[in-house]
Design a protein around this motif. Structure first.
Motif, PDB file in Angstrom:
ATOM      1  N   LEU A 282       0.822  -1.216   0.000  1.00  0.00           N
ATOM      2  CA  LEU A 282       0.000   0.000   0.000  1.00  0.00           C
ATOM      3  C   LEU A 282       0.851   1.259   0.000  1.00  0.00           C
ATOM      4  N   SER A 283       1.989   1.229   0.636  1.00  0.00           N
ATOM      5  CA  SER A 283       2.843   2.417   0.657  1.00  0.00           C
ATOM      6  C   SER A 283       3.389   2.733  -0.735  1.00  0.00           C
ATOM      7  N   SER A 284       3.554   1.733  -1.569  1.00  0.00           N
ATOM      8  CA  SER A 284       3.974   1.985  -2.953  1.00  0.00           C
ATOM      9  C   SER A 284       2.842   2.580  -3.765  1.00  0.00           C
ATOM     10  N   TRP A 285       1.608   2.166  -3.453  1.00  0.00           N
ATOM     11  CA  TRP A 285       0.452   2.696  -4.181  1.00  0.00           C
ATOM     12  C   TRP A 285       0.231   4.180  -3.869  1.00  0.00           C
ATOM     13  N   THR A 286       0.519   4.582  -2.643  1.00  0.00           N
ATOM     14  CA  THR A 286       0.252   5.952  -2.216  1.00  0.00           C
ATOM     15  C   THR A 286       1.510   6.807  -2.187  1.00  0.00           C
ATOM     16  N   ALA A 287       2.523   6.418  -2.928  1.00  0.00           N
ATOM     17  CA  ALA A 287       3.820   7.092  -2.837  1.00  0.00           C
ATOM     18  C   ALA A 287       3.778   8.545  -3.307  1.00  0.00           C
ATOM     19  N   GLY A 288       2.999   8.887  -4.288  1.00  0.00           N
ATOM     20  CA  GLY A 288       3.013  10.250  -4.815  1.00  0.00           C
ATOM     21  C   GLY A 288       1.955  11.164  -4.238  1.00  0.00           C
ATOM     22  N   LEU A 289       1.218  10.716  -3.252  1.00  0.00           N
ATOM     23  CA  LEU A 289       0.130  11.502  -2.681  1.00  0.00           C
ATOM     24  C   LEU A 289       0.621  12.382  -1.537  1.00  0.00           C
ATOM     25  N   GLY A 290      -0.209  13.347  -1.160  1.00  0.00           N
ATOM     26  CA  GLY A 290       0.086  14.186  -0.004  1.00  0.00           C
ATOM     27  C   GLY A 290      -0.194  13.433   1.288  1.00  0.00           C
ATOM     28  N   ALA A 291       0.194  14.031   2.395  1.00  0.00           N
ATOM     29  CA  ALA A 291       0.088  13.351   3.693  1.00  0.00           C
ATOM     30  C   ALA A 291      -1.372  13.072   4.063  1.00  0.00           C
ATOM     31  N   ILE A 292      -2.230  14.047   3.885  1.00  0.00           N
ATOM     32  CA  ILE A 292      -3.649  13.846   4.249  1.00  0.00           C
ATOM     33  C   ILE A 292      -4.285  12.823   3.322  1.00  0.00           C
ATOM     34  N   GLU A 293      -3.941  12.873   2.057  1.00  0.00           N
ATOM     35  CA  GLU A 293      -4.486  11.899   1.101  1.00  0.00           C
ATOM     36  C   GLU A 293      -4.044  10.480   1.446  1.00  0.00           C
ATOM     37  N   ILE A 294      -2.812  10.325   1.881  1.00  0.00           N
ATOM     38  CA  ILE A 294      -2.311   9.002   2.261  1.00  0.00           C
ATOM     39  C   ILE A 294      -3.067   8.480   3.474  1.00  0.00           C
ATOM     40  N   VAL A 295      -3.258   9.328   4.480  1.00  0.00           N
ATOM     41  CA  VAL A 295      -3.954   8.895   5.696  1.00  0.00           C
ATOM     42  C   VAL A 295      -5.401   8.529   5.375  1.00  0.00           C
ATOM     43  N   VAL A 296      -6.092   9.379   4.619  1.00  0.00           N
ATOM     44  CA  VAL A 296      -7.502   9.130   4.310  1.00  0.00           C
ATOM     45  C   VAL A 296      -7.664   7.889   3.442  1.00  0.00           C
ATOM     46  N   SER A 297      -6.841   7.763   2.401  1.00  0.00           N
ATOM     47  CA  SER A 297      -6.989   6.608   1.512  1.00  0.00           C
ATOM     48  C   SER A 297      -6.614   5.305   2.208  1.00  0.00           C
ATOM     49  N   SER A 298      -5.596   5.322   3.055  1.00  0.00           N
ATOM     50  CA  SER A 298      -5.222   4.109   3.788  1.00  0.00           C
ATOM     51  C   SER A 298      -6.310   3.707   4.775  1.00  0.00           C
ATOM     52  N   ALA A 299      -6.877   4.683   5.471  1.00  0.00           N
ATOM     53  CA  ALA A 299      -7.953   4.380   6.422  1.00  0.00           C
ATOM     54  C   ALA A 299      -9.173   3.817   5.699  1.00  0.00           C
TER      55      ALA A 299
END
Length: 160
Positions: free
Chosen positions: A104-121
């Motif tokens: 999942l961290s590779s999938w969200t590598a280019g996103l911003g911090a809030i986008e990473i937290v929201v999409s992972s949750a």
């Protein structure tokens, strides 16, 4: 004296299903995953492996490796929470979700911090809801087959 009532009524699906507990746990684990991934990547992998030029392969993938380690640690925490909440088949839910969200961290590598937290949750919450909904069926073999097909299908789609 107590009266014993014997019925032949056997439900194929479990009577209780606390989906909001599973969803809340998934959202919490998704946020925990992001925090653990960042901490492991920046405070464990980078200081240990990025000092020497021989380990440049590990250093360039430190976010991915940190995310994979965080997946395992968050799965252990989720398993403890699901056992505490008495969710049906918690080990199947946790292992299948970890396999679905591996990388999942590779999938969200280019996103911003809030986008990473929201999409992972959201992804953790949806995975836990989906798999726990399948796991409420009382026969074990069809549950394991269905979960294995979902995991294999998602991995096959992710590779192509």
């Amino acid at each position: 004296m107590a009266k014993v009532i014997i019925t032949d009524d056997q439900a194929a699906i479990g009577a209780t299903y606390e989906w909001w507990y599973v969803l809340l746990t998934g959202l919490t684990i998704g946020v925990l995953y992001v925090g653990l991934s960042a901490l492991i990547s920046h405070f464990v992998i980078d200081p240990l492996y990025c000092k020497a030029t021989l380990n440049s392969g590990v250093c360039s993938n430190s976010e991915s490796i940190g995310g994979n380690i965080a997946t395992i640690l968050s799965a252990v925490v989720a398993l403890a929470l699901f056992v505490r909440l008495r969710v049906f088949r918690p080990i199947v839910i946790v292992v299948a979700a970890a396999m679905l969200l591996w990388g999942l961290s590779s999938w969200t590598a280019g996103l911003g911090a809030i986008e990473i937290v929201v999409s992972s949750a959201i992804l953790y919450g949806l995975c836990y809801i989906l798999i726990s909904w399948i796991c409420r069926y009382k026969n074990t073999l069809p549950v394991l087959i269905a979960v294995a097909l979902i995991v294999a299908g998602s991995r096959f789609i992710g590779l192509s």
